[in-house]
Design an enzyme around this catalytic site. Structure first.
Site, mmCIF file in Angstrom:
data_model
loop_
_atom_site.group_PDB
_atom_site.id
_atom_site.type_symbol
_atom_site.label_atom_id
_atom_site.label_comp_id
_atom_site.label_asym_id
_atom_site.label_seq_id
_atom_site.Cartn_x
_atom_site.Cartn_y
_atom_site.Cartn_z
ATOM 1 N N GLN A 97 -29.041 -37.332 63.834
ATOM 2 C CA GLN A 97 -29.684 -38.161 62.637
ATOM 3 C C GLN A 97 -31.058 -38.094 62.710
ATOM 4 O O GLN A 97 -31.939 -38.554 63.300
ATOM 5 C CB GLN A 97 -29.379 -39.494 62.586
ATOM 6 C CG GLN A 97 -27.754 -39.631 62.768
ATOM 7 C CD GLN A 97 -26.905 -39.349 61.651
ATOM 8 O OE1 GLN A 97 -26.741 -39.667 60.699
ATOM 9 N NE2 GLN A 97 -26.063 -38.374 62.032
ATOM 10 N N ALA A 99 -25.592 -47.345 55.223
ATOM 11 C CA ALA A 99 -25.261 -46.217 56.006
ATOM 12 C C ALA A 99 -26.258 -45.036 55.742
ATOM 13 O O ALA A 99 -26.960 -45.209 54.792
ATOM 14 C CB ALA A 99 -23.916 -45.548 55.989
ATOM 15 N N HIS A 100 -26.169 -43.872 56.636
ATOM 16 C CA HIS A 100 -27.054 -42.860 56.166
ATOM 17 C C HIS A 100 -27.043 -42.151 55.040
ATOM 18 O O HIS A 100 -25.870 -41.917 54.364
ATOM 19 C CB HIS A 100 -27.029 -41.750 57.432
ATOM 20 C CG HIS A 100 -25.554 -41.071 57.598
ATOM 21 N ND1 HIS A 100 -25.178 -40.397 58.720
ATOM 22 C CD2 HIS A 100 -24.389 -41.398 56.607
ATOM 23 C CE1 HIS A 100 -23.965 -40.083 58.363
ATOM 24 N NE2 HIS A 100 -23.342 -40.384 57.455
ATOM 25 N N ASN A 101 -28.287 -41.853 54.563
ATOM 26 C CA ASN A 101 -28.397 -41.204 53.224
ATOM 27 C C ASN A 101 -27.897 -42.002 52.202
ATOM 28 O O ASN A 101 -27.663 -41.301 51.016
ATOM 29 C CB ASN A 101 -27.599 -40.033 53.082
ATOM 30 C CG ASN A 101 -28.262 -38.848 54.323
ATOM 31 O OD1 ASN A 101 -27.908 -38.859 55.264
ATOM 32 N ND2 ASN A 101 -29.301 -37.992 53.896
ATOM 33 N N SER A 116 -24.012 -41.767 52.205
ATOM 34 C CA SER A 116 -24.424 -40.786 50.766
ATOM 35 C C SER A 116 -23.946 -41.424 49.638
ATOM 36 O O SER A 116 -23.982 -40.857 48.462
ATOM 37 C CB SER A 116 -23.706 -39.440 50.940
ATOM 38 O OG SER A 116 -24.357 -38.776 52.301
#
Length: 345
Positions: free
Chosen positions: A203, A244-246, A264
């Site tokens: 990441q 969470a990521h993005n 995302s």
């Protein structure tokens, strides 16, 4: 509280548009209408408590402009546009009195890399760690045991409470507030299943936080797999929220406690998610969408949507289904009775 305000001082602080009554007591505490005593301030923030105003013993009561009634002896009514907002402004003044901003300086126990840049007007508390290349803006306060990672950047007048963390290369805008234990920039949860094993996906992105964002205790914002996880200006995030990521969160959104948003997903401006609501990944919530408490969203939401339930559906439909579901036991009994005459002997 260890403060005291006269009714006139309170009227000035909250911007009262008119007043009624007279009181000799100073205000030294805040209480609900039914619990208030002489020397207390109270307010009418919800019209369902309107009847309690007439019997309240509070010395000062904040009331909406359309309230019709007269104060009791030794009582003052202050009429304002929004009593709840007026109370918040008074509490902000009290907060400044009770917990004044720490003076600039660096505690001897803090560990600061020589290449970090700390503005001389910042306050760095005990046991803080600031790694190489990090930047701490003017007027920013780091209370005890705050960690700032390599190359991270904090804007002016941020306030980080004990145990907060901003990981490497992540950025905070101006006036960002992190409650105890908040984590900005933990690794995103990414793995690929290869040859019978879960192989970690690095990441390498960052988290970018806009101005005037507040993040609650033990909330976690994961760094992006690549590029950025974003929280827009003015957004407020409650305790124990997982981003969470993005994920991209727009401006002035509200995320209540224990919300979880998968990777995302995008929330456009002014979205609201109630407590324990969840969103699947790679979705878009249109501007002004509302998600009720404990709802599970698995599809995109059009702007202005209001959904509830799991899986989430439009709120009015969900409420109709909830009402009808209560009638199911009676419905099954009716079906059983209808079947009786046609059953073969």
């Amino acid at each position: 509280m260890q403060v005291a305000y006269t009714p006139a001082e309170i009227a000035s602080i909250v911007g009262a548009q008119r007043t009624a009554g007279h009181a000799t007591h100073a205000v030294t505490d805040i209480a609900a209408l039914t619990a208030a005593r002489a020397g207390d301030l109270s307010f009418l923030g919800n019209t369902k408590y309107k009847a309690q105003v007439a019997t309240s013993a509070a010395t000062v009561i904040l009331l909406p402009l359309d309230y019709a009634g007269e104060p009791r002896a030794d009582q003052v009514f202050l009429f304002v546009e929004n009593p709840s907002v007026a109370l918040a402004r008074l509490c902000a003044r009290i907060e400044q009195s009770l917990w004044p901003k720490p003076i600039p300086g660096i505690h001897p126990s803090a560990v600061i890399d020589p290449t970090a840049v700390v503005d001389p007007t910042a306050h760095i508390g005990p046991l803080c760690v600031i790694e190489a290349g990090a930047r701490i803006g003017p007027g920013t306060v780091l209370q005890a045991s705050v960690f700032i990672g390599q190359g991270a950047s904090l804007g002016a007048d941020c306030f980080l409470l004990p145990g907060a963390m901003v990981a490497a290369a992540c950025t905070l805008g101006r006036r960002v507030r992190l409650q105890p234990g908040a984590v900005v920039g933990s690794d995103g949860f990414g793995y690929e299943f290869v040859n019978g094993r879960h192989e970690k996906v690095p990441q390498i992105g960052i988290v970018a936080i806009g101005d005037d964002v507040e993040i609650g205790a033990n909330a976690t914002l994961d760094r992006a797999r690549f590029s950025r996880t974003v929280v827009g200006e003015g957004t407020k995030i409650d305790n124990l929220v997982q981003i969470a990521h993005n994920v991209i969160i727009g401006r002035h959104c509200i995320l209540c406690a224990q919300v979880g948003i998968s990777g995302s997903t995008t929330l456009e401006d002014y979205c609201v998610m109630g407590g324990q609501a969840g969103a699947a990944g790679h979705l878009t919530f249109g501007k002004g969408s509302k998600v009720g408490a404990q709802a599970g969203v698995t599809t995109d939401l059009a702007p202005g949507s209001y959904v509830l339930g799991n899986p989430a559906i439009p709120v009015m439909l969900e409420r109709r289904i909830a009402i009808l579901s209560q009638r199911l036991p009676d419905l099954f009994k009716r079906v059983d009775r209808l079947e009786q005459p046609v059953r073969p002997e």
